[in-house]
Design a protein around this motif. Structure first.
Motif, short mmCIF file in Angstrom:
data_model
loop_
_atom_site.label_atom_id
_atom_site.label_comp_id
_atom_site.label_asym_id
_atom_site.label_seq_id
_atom_site.Cartn_x
_atom_site.Cartn_y
_atom_site.Cartn_z
N MET A 18 0.83 -1.17 0.00
CA MET A 18 0.00 0.00 0.00
C MET A 18 0.89 1.24 0.00
O MET A 18 1.86 1.32 0.71
CB MET A 18 -0.90 -0.02 1.24
CG MET A 18 -1.78 1.19 1.32
SD MET A 18 -2.83 1.19 2.79
CE MET A 18 -4.20 0.25 2.17
N THR A 19 0.52 2.23 -0.79
CA THR A 19 1.28 3.46 -0.89
C THR A 19 1.00 4.35 0.31
O THR A 19 -0.14 4.52 0.72
CB THR A 19 0.86 4.22 -2.18
OG1 THR A 19 1.03 3.36 -3.28
CG2 THR A 19 1.66 5.47 -2.36
N LYS A 20 2.06 4.93 0.86
CA LYS A 20 1.89 5.85 1.99
C LYS A 20 1.61 7.24 1.42
O LYS A 20 2.45 7.84 0.77
CB LYS A 20 3.14 5.88 2.85
CG LYS A 20 3.02 6.84 4.00
CD LYS A 20 3.69 6.31 5.21
CE LYS A 20 3.65 7.37 6.29
NZ LYS A 20 2.93 6.99 7.42
N LEU A 21 0.43 7.75 1.66
CA LEU A 21 0.02 9.06 1.17
C LEU A 21 0.41 10.14 2.16
O LEU A 21 0.54 9.89 3.35
CB LEU A 21 -1.50 9.09 0.97
CG LEU A 21 -2.06 8.05 0.00
CD1 LEU A 21 -3.57 8.09 0.01
CD2 LEU A 21 -1.53 8.29 -1.40
N ARG A 22 0.57 11.33 1.67
CA ARG A 22 0.90 12.45 2.56
C ARG A 22 -0.26 12.76 3.50
O ARG A 22 -0.06 13.15 4.64
CB ARG A 22 1.24 13.70 1.76
CG ARG A 22 2.59 13.58 1.10
CD ARG A 22 2.94 14.87 0.41
NE ARG A 22 4.25 14.69 -0.21
CZ ARG A 22 5.13 15.64 -0.28
NH1 ARG A 22 4.85 16.84 0.17
NH2 ARG A 22 6.29 15.42 -0.84
N ILE A 23 -1.46 12.61 3.00
CA ILE A 23 -2.64 12.79 3.85
C ILE A 23 -3.09 11.40 4.27
O ILE A 23 -3.56 10.63 3.45
CB ILE A 23 -3.77 13.53 3.11
CG1 ILE A 23 -3.29 14.91 2.68
CG2 ILE A 23 -5.02 13.60 3.97
CD1 ILE A 23 -4.29 15.68 1.84
N SER A 24 -2.89 11.09 5.54
CA SER A 24 -3.19 9.74 6.00
C SER A 24 -4.62 9.61 6.52
O SER A 24 -5.15 8.51 6.60
CB SER A 24 -2.21 9.31 7.09
OG SER A 24 -2.30 10.20 8.17
N ALA A 25 -5.23 10.71 6.92
CA ALA A 25 -6.60 10.66 7.43
C ALA A 25 -7.26 12.01 7.22
O ALA A 25 -6.60 13.04 7.25
CB ALA A 25 -6.59 10.32 8.91
N ILE A 26 -8.55 11.97 7.02
CA ILE A 26 -9.32 13.19 6.87
C ILE A 26 -9.95 13.48 8.23
O ILE A 26 -10.71 12.65 8.75
CB ILE A 26 -10.40 13.04 5.79
CG1 ILE A 26 -9.73 12.74 4.45
CG2 ILE A 26 -11.28 14.29 5.72
CD1 ILE A 26 -10.70 12.40 3.35
N PRO A 27 -9.63 14.62 8.83
CA PRO A 27 -10.17 14.91 10.15
C PRO A 27 -11.68 15.11 10.11
O PRO A 27 -12.23 15.56 9.10
CB PRO A 27 -9.45 16.19 10.57
CG PRO A 27 -8.96 16.79 9.31
CD PRO A 27 -8.77 15.68 8.33
N ASP A 28 -12.33 14.77 11.18
CA ASP A 28 -13.77 14.96 11.31
C ASP A 28 -14.04 16.44 11.52
O ASP A 28 -13.61 17.02 12.51
CB ASP A 28 -14.29 14.14 12.50
CG ASP A 28 -15.80 14.19 12.62
OD1 ASP A 28 -16.45 14.82 11.77
OD2 ASP A 28 -16.31 13.58 13.57
N SER A 29 -14.72 17.07 10.58
CA SER A 29 -14.99 18.50 10.69
C SER A 29 -16.48 18.79 10.84
O SER A 29 -16.92 19.91 10.65
CB SER A 29 -14.43 19.24 9.48
OG SER A 29 -15.05 18.78 8.32
N ARG A 30 -17.25 17.75 11.18
CA ARG A 30 -18.68 17.97 11.38
C ARG A 30 -18.90 18.78 12.65
O ARG A 30 -18.21 18.57 13.64
CB ARG A 30 -19.42 16.63 11.52
CG ARG A 30 -19.41 15.82 10.23
CD ARG A 30 -20.04 14.49 10.47
NE ARG A 30 -19.11 13.74 11.34
CZ ARG A 30 -19.38 12.58 11.88
NH1 ARG A 30 -20.53 12.00 11.68
NH2 ARG A 30 -18.49 11.97 12.65
N PRO A 31 -19.86 19.69 12.63
CA PRO A 31 -20.15 20.45 13.84
C PRO A 31 -20.64 19.53 14.96
O PRO A 31 -21.24 18.50 14.70
CB PRO A 31 -21.27 21.40 13.42
CG PRO A 31 -21.30 21.36 11.94
CD PRO A 31 -20.69 20.07 11.51
N VAL A 32 -20.35 19.92 16.18
CA VAL A 32 -20.80 19.18 17.35
C VAL A 32 -21.77 20.08 18.10
O VAL A 32 -21.46 21.23 18.39
CB VAL A 32 -19.60 18.82 18.27
CG1 VAL A 32 -20.08 18.16 19.54
CG2 VAL A 32 -18.62 17.94 17.51
#
Length: 90
Positions: A1-15
């Motif tokens: 698997m290729t290691k991407l620079r962006i490893s995760a998309i942060p949760d930006s949903r309002p709380v």
């Protein structure tokens, strides 16, 4: 698997938070909303919802708190799975 620079998309949903404010703070928040709108003395329909100011105020408070910012920079970010409650175990 290729290691991407962006490893995760942060949760930006309002709380959504539900809080209780002392009456004096609520009155001041309503006055602040009235002053921000530039409609001092106008009808309530012309004044923005005071609740919309709270995230801005809390954000500004944390941005300008030097001790908090120093502590924040010194911490390692939490893994994305920890922040979202998603388990990576399969």
């Amino acid at each position: 698997m290729t290691k991407l620079r962006i490893s995760a998309i942060p949760d930006s949903r309002p709380v959504k938070l539900t809080i209780e404010l002392p009456a004096e703070i609520h009155r001041d928040l309503l006055l602040y909303a009235e002053l921000v709108s530039g409609n001092a003395g106008e009808t309530a329909d012309a004044i923005p919802d005071a609740a919309r100011l709270v995230p801005l105020m809390v954000g500004r408070f944390m941005e300008t708190d030097r001790v908090f910012q120093k502590q924040r920079r010194g911490r390692k970010p939490a893994p994305a799975a920890e922040m979202t409650g998603v388990s990576s175990e399969g």
